[in-house]
Write an enzyme that holds these catalytic residues in place. Structure first.
Site, short mmCIF file in Angstrom:
data_model
loop_
_atom_site.label_atom_id
_atom_site.label_comp_id
_atom_site.label_asym_id
_atom_site.label_seq_id
_atom_site.Cartn_x
_atom_site.Cartn_y
_atom_site.Cartn_z
N ASN A 265 1.08 -1.19 -0.02
CA ASN A 265 -0.05 -0.07 -0.08
C ASN A 265 0.91 1.31 -0.01
O ASN A 265 1.81 1.23 0.66
CB ASN A 265 -0.88 0.00 1.28
CG ASN A 265 -1.84 1.11 1.33
OD1 ASN A 265 -2.63 1.11 0.37
ND2 ASN A 265 -2.11 1.88 2.24
N GLU B 243 -7.51 4.48 0.67
CA GLU B 243 -7.53 5.49 1.84
C GLU B 243 -8.30 6.98 1.05
O GLU B 243 -7.76 7.91 1.40
CB GLU B 243 -6.31 5.87 2.50
CG GLU B 243 -5.70 4.57 2.93
CD GLU B 243 -4.14 4.89 3.85
OE1 GLU B 243 -3.97 5.84 4.01
OE2 GLU B 243 -3.66 3.79 3.83
#
Length: 456
Positions: free
Chosen positions: A209, A273
């Site tokens: 990520n 996110e």
């Protein structure tokens, strides 16, 4: 980026009106706009399911009650612990674990039929002091890392859909970030972490990520090359997470292309996110732009089969990390601090194919001026208190001999008798209790009758 606060949001959605006024030169028109959510609106999670996608949010375990909990449970089919699974939270002292908040979030998700995305096992930030300030040989640090990954992943074995195993390994230029891990273990700590995580839970999807890797650039290319290398080596890697902490009006134009190139490597992609920050105050124009940006991100994911879905980094502004980090910026999530859905909420819903609603908003057609063979027309779009629109479209069908020749404050097209008008770039937002108008000139012959109301 996975800073320390999580965000919330509320829900609004467009609905259609079936109103008609038949007085001489006035008619109420149907709108295709964005308005306030009602109990009848399908939750985002249901809309996402129809597209085979996940819509998630980062959450704070202690807040999963009241309106916050109701919305988190009803609107999303995936939860990410904002901080509860990070190293400093779960292992504040070496070998001593605190699972309280992480367990609470997992239990909430299970009760609401939601996935959980584990976040995060290996990161350069939010590590406990004993780890960050310790003096380690490579062998010692490797053992510490393996023990931590094995313990945490094993605890939630079979309960989590995915793990952000390694978080933010790259610098902006595509070189490896200098961290406790890379400095002591070399860059192959990434392969080791993935291997240990797979051994602890063979079913959870394993991700790397990072932020600023949404478009095609040096950093995302470095991530691409790493994933390609890992796959060639037989290292377990199932997906990449694109964090998507974006700035208003700076949507990366190569996002879909980037998602597709990772998918072509044979891995899944997740937007992990998402938030879109703006300079405060949050004006109508900025909220309209934010909605367009959210819709663009969602659309890029929907367009690629292997993009599994989108997680927003919190769903309400009251829980957003942005104001603490970016001075003068905020309003980055789909809900206001008081859980009122913003235009961004509707944009997310529309990206999954939801039909806009206009409940509480009307459009009124009038003819302020008429002469021999010509006339000036006007349409006013108005919303009652508590209702608002982020974009609008009106349409109607003229009788024989009626033709629009020029329009202002809207883009109008006429095909035969059918007329459609959509907002200009600067007047798509109709605020609660407010209105906008556009005008046009036209010609007529025989009769300049009030047009029949139709849905635009």
């Amino acid at each position: 980026m996975s800073p320390s606060r999580t965000a919330d949001k509320a829900v609004l959605r467009p609905r259609l009106l079936t109103l008609l006024t038949g007085v001489a030169t006035t008619a109420t028109l149907l709108l295709g706009l964005a308005g306030t959510a009602t109990a009848a609106d399908p939750p985002l999670r249901d809309l996402a399911t129809t597209k085979g996608k996940v819509i998630g949010t980062a959450v704070t375990g202690s807040k999963l009650t009241g309106t916050y909990g109701d919305l988190a449970g009803a609107q999303f089919n995936s939860l990410t612990p904002g901080n509860a699974m990070k190293w400093e939270s779960v292992e504040p002292t070496r070998g001593t674990y605190n699972w309280t908040e992480a367990d609470q979030i997992v239990a909430f998700a299970q009760a609401h039929n939601q996935q959980v995305r584990g976040h995060t096992l290996v990161w350069h930030s939010q590590n406990p002091g004993w780890l960050a300030n310790g003096t380690w040989t490579p062998a010692q640090l490797s053992t510490v890392l393996q023990d931590h990954i094995t313990t945490e992943v094993t605890r939630y074995k079979g309960k989590l859909a995915a793990w952000d195993v390694v978080n933010e390994p790259f610098n902006e230029d595509g070189t490896y970030r200098s961290t406790l891990w890379s400095n002591n273990l070399g860059t192959d700590y990434i392969a080791q972490a993935l291997t240990w995580a797979r051994a602890a839970d063979p079913t959870a999807k394993l991700y790397i990520n990072d932020y600023n890797v949404e478009g095609v650039n040096a950093k995302s290319t470095a991530l691409y090359n790493l994933v390609k290398s890992l796959k060639e080596r037989g290292i377990p890697i199932d997906g990449v997470g694109l964090q998507a902490h974006l700035i208003l009006g700076q949507y990366p134009s190569t996002l879909q292309q980037n998602i597709q190139r990772f998918a072509d490597l044979g891995v899944d992609v997740a937007i992990t996110e998402l938030d879109i920050r703006m300079q405060l105050p949050a004006t109508d124009a900025r909220l309209t732009q934010q909605a367009a940006d959210y819709k663009a991100v969602m659309g890029a994911c929907v367009a690629v089969t292997r993009c599994v879905g989108v997680t927003v980094w919190g769903f309400t502004d009251s829980d957003s990390w942005i104001p603490d980090v970016f001075d003068g910026y905020g309003a980055a999530t789909p809900y206001t601090e008081s859980f009122v859905p913003k235009p961004a909420y509707y944009a997310i819903a529309q990206s999954f194919g939801d039909t806009p609603s206009t409940e509480g908003c009307t459009a009124t057609y009038s003819v302020p001026s008429q002469w021999n063979t010509g006339f000036t027309g006007q349409v006013t779009i108005a919303c009652s208190a508590g209702r608002s629109l982020s974009s609008w479209k009106v349409s109607w069908t003229y009788g024989a001999g009626q033709q629009i020749t020029q329009a202002w404050n809207a883009t109008c097209t006429q095909a035969g008798a059918a007329v459609t008008c959509v907002n200009a770039s600067y007047n798509g937002t109709v605020p609660s209790g407010g209105s906008v108008s556009f005008g046009f000139n036209g010609t007529w012959s025989g009769s300049n009758a009030v047009p029949t109301v139709t849905l635009g």
